[in-house]
Scaffold this motif. Structure first.
Motif, PDB file in Angstrom:
ATOM      1  N   ALA A 214       0.964  -1.032  -0.116  1.00 23.92           N
ATOM      2  CA  ALA A 214      -0.202  -0.050  -0.083  1.00 23.92           C
ATOM      3  C   ALA A 214       1.075   1.197   0.049  1.00 23.92           C
ATOM      4  O   ALA A 214       0.496   2.308  -0.680  1.00 23.92           O
ATOM      5  N   GLN A 215       1.980   1.314   0.679  1.00 25.46           N
ATOM      6  CA  GLN A 215       2.818   2.375   0.812  1.00 25.46           C
ATOM      7  C   GLN A 215       3.527   2.656  -0.593  1.00 25.46           C
ATOM      8  O   GLN A 215       3.363   3.838  -0.919  1.00 25.46           O
ATOM      9  N   PHE A 216       4.166   1.659  -1.283  1.00 24.68           N
ATOM     10  CA  PHE A 216       4.911   2.110  -2.558  1.00 24.68           C
ATOM     11  C   PHE A 216       3.646   2.358  -3.536  1.00 24.68           C
ATOM     12  O   PHE A 216       4.024   3.167  -4.353  1.00 24.68           O
ATOM     13  N   GLN A 217       2.656   1.767  -3.579  1.00 22.96           N
ATOM     14  CA  GLN A 217       1.570   2.021  -4.448  1.00 22.96           C
ATOM     15  C   GLN A 217       1.013   3.714  -4.272  1.00 22.96           C
ATOM     16  O   GLN A 217       0.525   4.306  -5.095  1.00 22.96           O
ATOM     17  N   ALA A 218       1.077   4.099  -2.975  1.00 26.61           N
ATOM     18  CA  ALA A 218       0.713   5.465  -2.692  1.00 26.61           C
ATOM     19  C   ALA A 218       1.795   6.490  -2.781  1.00 26.61           C
ATOM     20  O   ALA A 218       1.586   7.636  -2.779  1.00 26.61           O
ATOM     21  N   GLY A 219       3.046   5.888  -3.309  1.00 25.79           N
ATOM     22  CA  GLY A 219       3.983   6.768  -3.500  1.00 25.79           C
ATOM     23  C   GLY A 219       4.930   7.312  -2.343  1.00 25.79           C
ATOM     24  O   GLY A 219       5.686   8.107  -2.261  1.00 25.79           O
ATOM     25  N   GLN A 220       4.690   6.309  -1.251  1.00 25.92           N
ATOM     26  CA  GLN A 220       5.440   7.021  -0.058  1.00 25.92           C
ATOM     27  C   GLN A 220       6.791   6.372   0.102  1.00 25.92           C
ATOM     28  O   GLN A 220       7.637   6.469   1.158  1.00 25.92           O
ATOM     29  N   MET A 221       7.111   5.378  -0.675  1.00 26.25           N
ATOM     30  CA  MET A 221       8.412   4.770  -0.962  1.00 26.25           C
ATOM     31  C   MET A 221       8.612   4.157  -2.507  1.00 26.25           C
ATOM     32  O   MET A 221       7.452   4.332  -3.105  1.00 26.25           O
ATOM     33  N   ARG A 222       9.651   3.891  -2.679  1.00 22.86           N
ATOM     34  CA  ARG A 222       9.847   3.238  -4.086  1.00 22.86           C
ATOM     35  C   ARG A 222      10.025   1.755  -3.932  1.00 22.86           C
ATOM     36  O   ARG A 222      11.073   1.450  -3.337  1.00 22.86           O
ATOM     37  N   ALA A 223       9.336   0.813  -4.777  1.00 18.98           N
ATOM     38  CA  ALA A 223       9.634  -0.462  -4.986  1.00 18.98           C
ATOM     39  C   ALA A 223      10.499  -0.500  -6.161  1.00 18.98           C
ATOM     40  O   ALA A 223      10.186  -0.144  -7.392  1.00 18.98           O
ATOM     41  N   ILE A 224      11.700  -1.216  -6.189  1.00 14.23           N
ATOM     42  CA  ILE A 224      12.652  -1.516  -7.251  1.00 14.23           C
ATOM     43  C   ILE A 224      13.019  -3.065  -7.565  1.00 14.23           C
ATOM     44  O   ILE A 224      13.549  -3.071  -8.498  1.00 14.23           O
ATOM     45  N   GLY A 225      12.599  -3.944  -6.906  1.00 18.19           N
ATOM     46  CA  GLY A 225      12.935  -5.174  -7.196  1.00 18.19           C
ATOM     47  C   GLY A 225      12.190  -6.274  -6.686  1.00 18.19           C
ATOM     48  O   GLY A 225      12.271  -6.142  -5.192  1.00 18.19           O
ATOM     49  N   ILE A 226      11.648  -7.414  -7.213  1.00 16.71           N
ATOM     50  CA  ILE A 226      11.015  -8.274  -6.197  1.00 16.71           C
ATOM     51  C   ILE A 226      11.834  -9.588  -6.335  1.00 16.71           C
ATOM     52  O   ILE A 226      12.305 -10.000  -7.353  1.00 16.71           O
ATOM     53  N   ALA A 227      12.135 -10.143  -5.158  1.00 11.73           N
ATOM     54  CA  ALA A 227      12.879 -11.512  -5.069  1.00 11.73           C
ATOM     55  C   ALA A 227      11.995 -12.675  -5.387  1.00 11.73           C
ATOM     56  O   ALA A 227      11.910 -13.498  -4.429  1.00 11.73           O
ATOM     57  N   SER A 228      11.577 -12.815  -6.440  1.00  8.85           N
ATOM     58  CA  SER A 228      10.895 -14.019  -6.690  1.00  8.85           C
ATOM     59  C   SER A 228      10.955 -14.368  -8.109  1.00  8.85           C
ATOM     60  O   SER A 228      11.325 -13.649  -8.976  1.00  8.85           O
ATOM     61  N   PRO A 229      10.780 -15.619  -8.779  1.00  3.80           N
ATOM     62  CA  PRO A 229      10.927 -15.786 -10.106  1.00  3.80           C
ATOM     63  C   PRO A 229      10.216 -15.033 -11.014  1.00  3.80           C
ATOM     64  O   PRO A 229      10.533 -14.876 -12.069  1.00  3.80           O
ATOM     65  N   GLN A 230       9.029 -14.622 -10.726  1.00  4.26           N
ATOM     66  CA  GLN A 230       8.188 -14.149 -11.592  1.00  4.26           C
ATOM     67  C   GLN A 230       7.633 -12.845 -11.051  1.00  4.26           C
ATOM     68  O   GLN A 230       7.636 -12.741  -9.717  1.00  4.26           O
ATOM     69  N   ARG A 231       6.924 -11.741 -11.616  1.00  2.05           N
ATOM     70  CA  ARG A 231       6.412 -10.869 -11.190  1.00  2.05           C
ATOM     71  C   ARG A 231       5.178 -10.946 -10.382  1.00  2.05           C
ATOM     72  O   ARG A 231       4.583 -12.027 -10.905  1.00  2.05           O
ATOM     73  N   ASN A 232       4.795 -10.156  -9.485  1.00  2.00           N
ATOM     74  CA  ASN A 232       3.646 -10.536  -8.784  1.00  2.00           C
ATOM     75  C   ASN A 232       2.533  -9.563  -9.239  1.00  2.00           C
ATOM     76  O   ASN A 232       2.515  -8.587  -9.517  1.00  2.00           O
ATOM     77  N   ALA A 233       1.353 -10.407  -9.332  1.00  5.80           N
ATOM     78  CA  ALA A 233       0.085  -9.538  -9.957  1.00  5.80           C
ATOM     79  C   ALA A 233      -0.124  -8.546  -9.465  1.00  5.80           C
ATOM     80  O   ALA A 233      -0.957  -7.471  -9.801  1.00  5.80           O
TER      81      ALA A 233
END
Length: 326
Positions: A214-233
């Motif tokens: 919720a926080q990065f979707q609201a622009g309160q922080m930035r998400a730069i990489g997900i540690a899983s084999p595929q992107r998350n829906a």
């Protein structure tokens, strides 16, 4: 010496009475409030999921199921309390790879045995990890983060939800794989960590997706990489580590429900069946999945070998990252 017929009869009557009492207690279970312990502060993703399940359990069981937050010592305080609770089904715990795995290697005196002291009720699934940075940090990709970390080793700090947590060990694994070094700042749970990250007092965190979605979707922080084999829906615009040239650094933190080990099997079966049925309800699945949690429901028989494999995997991560017990 031969046992007398009278004594054999007496022992048989005692055993029969015990079995009858166990069966009777299972039939009337529950006849009072059931307590679900969350060994972390209120407000974090573990707590939110526990409350969703507990609310529906109350409806299914006909008794209130309350959530009690017993945080501290990397989740060991609440988990220890359940290990020592009366094994009657009225006290259970929503644990994870930290409470029922990593603490065995990273705490010198956890006060419980994660395998011997608990009976699994249901594996719920796993939290995927995502790298998030404060808005004040001048990086927009994993490679930029690596470059900044290498430019001034240990200057950057990273937050985790405690020593031995998935967010801690996954970040240590990442640093081993990328040859970087950052300073660890452990918190007692996700909620205080997120607060500090939004205030830019923490530079980066490899957090569970539900705790920061919720926080990065609201622009309160930035998400730069997900540690899983595929992107998350739930976060389709966040590229994986693999897409950014970082291999063998994926990690997920599982979560599961447990009861004290000597809880009578009929009661275990009732709790297990209720929790599994709830986790498979379409509306519950939708609510939990929207948090960014990946549901993968396992019954006790399927969860036990998964647990053994996960303990081995995280033990290897601890060894690779050279993390010492405290």
């Amino acid at each position: 010496m031969m046992m007398s017929a009278t004594r054999r009869l007496a022992l048989g009557l005692v055993a029969g009475a015990t079995l009858f009492a166990t069966a009777a207690s299972a039939q009337t279970f529950p006849n009072r409030i059931v307590k679900m312990v969350v060994p972390y502060p209120a407000g974090g993703p573990t707590d939110v999921i526990a409350r969703i399940v507990a609310e529906d359990m109350g409806k299914e069981l006909g008794q209130n199921v309350i959530v009690e937050n017993l945080a501290g010592a990397s989740g060991a305080i609440g988990t220890r309390a359940v290990a020592k609770a009366e094994p009657d089904g009225y006290t259970i715990v929503f644990g994870n790879n930290q409470t029922h795995g990593n603490n065995m290697f990273l705490l010198k005196e956890p006060g419980y045995d994660a395998v011997k002291d608990f009976a699994p009720l249901a594996g719920a699934g796993a939290f995927e990890h995502v790298f998030v940075v404060s808005n004040d940090l001048p990086v927009k990709s994993m490679q930029e983060l690596i470059a900044l970390a290498k430019k001034d080793p240990s200057k950057l700090n990273y937050g985790s939800t405690g020593v031995g947590s998935g967010s801690h060990l996954a970040t240590e694994l990442f640093m081993v794989r990328t040859g970087t070094q950052m300073t660890h700042v452990p918190f007692r749970g996700a909620a205080p960590l997120v607060t500090e990250l939004m205030a830019s007092r923490i530079d980066v965190s490899n957090s569970t997706l539900p705790s920061v979605l919720a926080q990065f979707q609201a622009g309160q922080m930035r998400a730069i990489g997900i540690a899983s084999p595929q992107r998350n829906a739930q976060a389709p615009d966040v590229p994986t580590l693999r897409e950014q040239g970082i291999t063998d650094a994926d990690a997920e933190s599982w979560a599961a429900f447990f009861a004290p080990v000597n809880t009578p099997k009929p009661i275990l079966d009732k709790l297990s069946g209720t929790i599994i049925a709830i986790l498979k309800k379409p509306d519950i699945k939708e609510r939990i999945t929207k948090l960014g949690f990946t549901l993968n429901v396992r019954d006790p028989e399927a969860f036990r070998p998964y647990l053994a494999k996960e303990i081995q995997t995280w033990a290897e991560i601890i060894k690779t990252a050279n993390i010492k017990a405290e």
